[in-house]
Design an enzyme around this catalytic site. Structure first.
Site, PDB file in Angstrom:
ATOM      1  CB  CYS A  99      75.906  39.059  26.408  1.00 12.17           C
ATOM      2  SG  CYS A  99      75.406  38.802  28.092  1.00 12.17           S
ATOM      3  CD  GLU A 100      75.222  46.197  25.628  1.00 11.28           C
ATOM      4  OE1 GLU A 100      76.254  46.599  25.067  1.00 11.28           O
ATOM      5  OE2 GLU A 100      74.133  46.802  25.576  1.00 11.28           O
ATOM      6  CG  HIS A 101      71.996  42.519  28.339  1.00  8.02           C
ATOM      7  ND1 HIS A 101      71.555  42.001  27.144  1.00  8.02           N
ATOM      8  CD2 HIS A 101      71.829  43.859  28.255  1.00  8.02           C
ATOM      9  CE1 HIS A 101      71.140  42.974  26.362  1.00  8.02           C
ATOM     10  NE2 HIS A 101      71.286  44.104  27.011  1.00  8.02           N
ATOM     11  CG  HIS A 102      73.449  38.090  31.615  1.00  4.88           C
ATOM     12  ND1 HIS A 102      72.751  38.162  30.423  1.00  4.88           N
ATOM     13  CD2 HIS A 102      72.528  38.113  32.605  1.00  4.88           C
ATOM     14  CE1 HIS A 102      71.461  38.213  30.677  1.00  4.88           C
ATOM     15  NE2 HIS A 102      71.282  38.194  31.990  1.00  4.88           N
ATOM     16  CD  GLN A 105      73.926  37.062  17.356  1.00  5.84           C
ATOM     17  OE1 GLN A 105      73.861  36.385  18.379  1.00  5.84           O
ATOM     18  NE2 GLN A 105      73.532  36.613  16.184  1.00  5.84           N
ATOM     19  CG  HIS A 139      73.759  34.895  23.027  1.00 10.37           C
ATOM     20  ND1 HIS A 139      74.060  36.220  23.232  1.00 10.37           N
ATOM     21  CD2 HIS A 139      73.614  34.741  21.693  1.00 10.37           C
ATOM     22  CE1 HIS A 139      74.086  36.854  22.053  1.00 10.37           C
ATOM     23  NE2 HIS A 139      73.815  35.965  21.118  1.00 10.37           N
ATOM     24  CB  CYS A 196      73.598  35.094  29.275  1.00  8.86           C
ATOM     25  SG  CYS A 196      73.065  35.755  27.703  1.00  8.86           S
TER      26      CYS A 196
HETATM   27 ZN   LIG Z   1      73.380  37.954  28.306  1.00  8.80          ZN
END
Ligand SMILES: [Zn+2]
Length: 217
Positions: free
Chosen positions: A105-108, A146, A174, A176
């Site tokens: 995931c590009e956030h975490h 996603q 996920h 995260c």
């Molecule tokens: Zn994430």
């Protein structure tokens, strides 16, 4: 395809091109710089990057990154560049289901793992079935959401094959969400996107979903 969807897909394509162009302009750090960054993160986590067990870790992490993020090094259009025209009278759905993938995931920057199910209605041309799985991998091996991955897969197939419709369903867990934050293990996220006949004909959408779920129709 109606005007709204068409303009949405055109906008997605423009955003995609802008994203690829800006990524290309960025100078790639050297391997040494990347390894130094890993040492910094180890220290940030609270450990000593110079202790024996961690000495070679930066090297291994950087090497693993080459594989995990290899999707950046493959041009999008190269994967579906070979199509086949001899499909006889076949004009029904082609479904490749249960394509397992690993992404981040590009956030975490932690993994999300799951399965993609991809179907299309060919018009005159098909691609090798393994190419469908390769498209999933191409986009999975990048920093992702996603939702974005779902739309990238559908756009790639739509553009390469100009089919009567494409359907993509992705289900993933996920990490995260499982390992941090709300800490819910086993929750799965499902995203779907449909074009053409899959969007316009509820029967075909149901048939796709039933086949994905292993229900006889
Ligand atoms: Zn994430």
């Amino acid at each position: 395809m109606d005007a709204v969807l068409k303009s949405l897909m055109q906008r997605a394509k423009r955003e995609e091109e802008a994203r690829a162009a800006s990524a290309q302009e960025l100078p790639r750090p050297s391997r040494e710089e990347a390894e130094a960054a890993v040492r910094t993160l180890i220290a940030w986590a609270g450990d000593d990057p110079s202790r024996e067990g961690l000495l070679d870790t930066p090297k291994r992490v950087v090497k693993a990154y080459e594989e995990l993020f290899s999707g950046y090094r493959i041009p999008d259009e190269s994967v579906l560049d070979r199509t086949f025209g001899e499909i006889g009278n076949f004009d029904d759905m082609v479904l490749v289901k249960d394509i397992t993938f690993h992404s981040h995931c590009e956030h975490h920057m932690v993994p999300f793992v799951g399965k993609a199910h991809v179907a299309y209605f060919p018009v005159e041309r098909v691609v090798g079935l393994s190419k469908i799985a390769r498209v999933v991998d191409l986009y999975a091996r990048r920093l992702q959401t996603q939702e974005h991955m779902t739309s990238q897969i559908i756009t790639a197939i739509d553009e390469a094959l100009k089919p009567r419709g494409v359907a993509v369903l992705i289900e993933a867990e996920h990490m995260c969400m499982a390992m941090r934050g709300i800490q819910k293990q086993g929750a799965s996220t499902i995203t779907t996107q449909f074009t053409g006949i899959f969007r316009d004909d509820p029967q075909e959408q149901i048939r796709f979903l039933s086949l994905v779920r292993g229900v006889r129709v």
